[in-house]
Design a protein around this motif. Sequence first.
Motif, PDB file in Angstrom:
ATOM      1  N   THR A 114      29.425 169.741  23.184  1.00  0.00           N
ATOM      2  CA  THR A 114      28.444 170.375  24.055  1.00  0.00           C
ATOM      3  C   THR A 114      27.237 170.876  23.262  1.00  0.00           C
ATOM      4  OG1 THR A 114      30.160 171.059  25.615  1.00  0.00           O
ATOM      5  CG2 THR A 114      28.069 172.227  25.708  1.00  0.00           C
TER       6      THR A 114
ATOM      7  N   GLN B 240      25.165 168.092  21.959  1.00  0.00           N
ATOM      8  CA  GLN B 240      24.353 167.520  23.037  1.00  0.00           C
ATOM      9  C   GLN B 240      23.135 168.388  23.315  1.00  0.00           C
ATOM     10  OE1 GLN B 240      26.486 167.089  26.707  1.00  0.00           O
ATOM     11  NE2 GLN B 240      24.647 166.575  27.894  1.00  0.00           N
ATOM     12  N   TYR B 241      23.281 169.720  23.220  1.00  0.00           N
ATOM     13  CA  TYR B 241      22.164 170.628  23.468  1.00  0.00           C
ATOM     14  C   TYR B 241      21.097 170.569  22.383  1.00  0.00           C
ATOM     15  CZ  TYR B 241      24.982 172.905  27.114  1.00  0.00           C
ATOM     16  OH  TYR B 241      25.721 173.176  28.224  1.00  0.00           O
TER      17      TYR B 241
END
Length: 691
Positions: free
Chosen positions: A655, A658-659
């Motif tokens: 996550t 991805q950010y």
Amino acid sequence: MQPAIDRLRTLCGLAAETFRVPVVRLIFDDPALALLEIRMGADHPETESEREACARIRGWCTKALPPGLPSSPGLRLLARAPVAMADRGAIGSLCLFDDAHRRVSQSEERHLADLAALVSEWPDLREEVAGEAHPPYRQILEIAQDAFVGVDSEGAIVEWNAAAEAVFGWTAAEVRGRPMAEIIIPEPLRARHAVGMARYLATGASAVVGRSRLELTALHRNGSTFPVEMAISQSGENDRMRISAFLRDISQVKERERQIAHMAQHDALTGLTNRSRFHACLAERLERLERDGIPFALLYLDLDRLVVINETLGHRAGDAVLVEVAARLRGALRQEDVVARLGGDEFAILQIGAASQPASAAALAQRLIDAVTGPTWVEGKLVEIGLSIGIVVAPTDGRDSRTVLKRADLALARAKADGRNTRRFYETDMDAAAEAKRNLEIDLRGALSRGEFEVYYQPLVDAQNLRPSGAEALVRWRHPRVGLVSPAAFIALAEETGLIVQLGEWVMRTACLEAAGWPAHMRIAVNISAIQFRQARFVEIVMHALAETGLAPERLELEITETVLMQSLPQVVDALHLLRRLGVRISLDDFGTGYSSLSYLRKFPFDKLKIDQSFVQDLANPATASIVQAIVALGRGLGMTVTAEGVETEEQRATVTQYGCTDLQGYLFGRPGSKDDFSREHLTGCNQHAA
């Protein structure tokens, strides 16, 4: 007048030689003749007791004198002869003072009376008494700064100078002949004055006549009362008696005394009781406790974030907060309770006579937290104020000042440790915790010299290839008796005692030395406390560590928290800029947990943001996930790299990658370990993705 004085002095000198006494005094009852009074006896300086004795002699006039009238030490009144005139009666006394305990013979008494008669018959003196010298005397009274009031045997005013007009508001024409009592004595005191006046006229006994200094309450024409200082004397007898008084308005003196007394017992900024007075109140309450057995509570209060306000908005804003807090505390208390500012951001309260304890103290503490905490406007800016409270109840938690103060402090420390806006009662285990802390501090002071500290390293990995990009240096203490001590147990103590400066310097030097042997692309991150950053030699210490170990400046990353930034002093800003110019990287740790992190990004030159692990652990929350994305976008937009801390699961890794996080740190990639463990696990190409 001078010829008269010279001749009278000659007569007094003759008396001293004739009777072989050290002091001779010529005393007049009428203030108009005060300038003619003589004192022979330069070898025996006049004392306060002698002055009082002379005042009493003036008041007695021709009344019998008791033996051994008190005077200057070693001297006593030996004999006295009245100075009298046929048309006026006694006007004064010729007095002998001696330090020998003897009595004068009858022939000596007659001789002294003859000398007194010579004084009475001296022409220059008769001229003075007749009034030829009165105009200068009247002129002196009229220009005197003190009020002069003369009354006759009936208590009617016969003399009233210009100063009296200014002090009391009446003109001489308005008061002459009127009773003094109704002019200058407040109505509640007149009955007592009448009794005293009657007693004096009947017996000569008075509590005020002859006193060198007396403080009384006087009445002004407008009905107000004010304090005066008065000196009063009496002359003449029977229907020729006069009572003369000099009065001085001491309202300003009393106000200054009141202000000084108030300042001695109250805090200058807030007006609350100060530390000294509070301790006195506590002692008084404890003494009363032994008599009435009624419990009371002591609450120690500490404001959170006042340092932040002082450093970001200035001490003027901090003072405004303290004044506002003091007002809120007063508003939450009953009249019988005592609230004090002990200093800085510390306050204390005595809750007295409450219905039930500890329930009443708990309720009060919550009221105080509700009243003080929350957003507050200070000089046009909104600031957050927090409050921590420690509570003890006497006699349950102690019966003496030392014990209850110590235990209130322990309770406050526990409240602060448990978080902002918290109240805690004293508990017995706090003593043991305090003793353990003291022992830990003793051991901590010698731990560095004994080589008990170690530097552990936790890897930082590149978010794209998961290869080590560096490590964070973390200090550990291997205590010889208790084993490995958690940093949470000693770092705060090291900061509190100042040992963090020496310890931090050692960690930096050790970490730089270790990192110098790593691959050139790997950096070492070192945590820096606010106390270290305040050292004038901090930049010098950093550069010395780099020079000594050979580590390139761009491979050193200094991690600072908002606590450092709160000390927004010029030297902090200058140090940050200088270190960056020298190539050292600056990282803002625990980003997002502070109150002003965004504003700091505009003021300070950061190379990296580290997202606090609390956000990473809560990524399942959509709101938290949005915050993390915003932080990453903010950092990247400002040209900074972004590290996600506390990554423990593959899902979290995916996550934050991805950010857009550039670096990752957490147990997923490795726990902190010794230099050998770190080298074996992260520098050999093995176990790069440790579970």
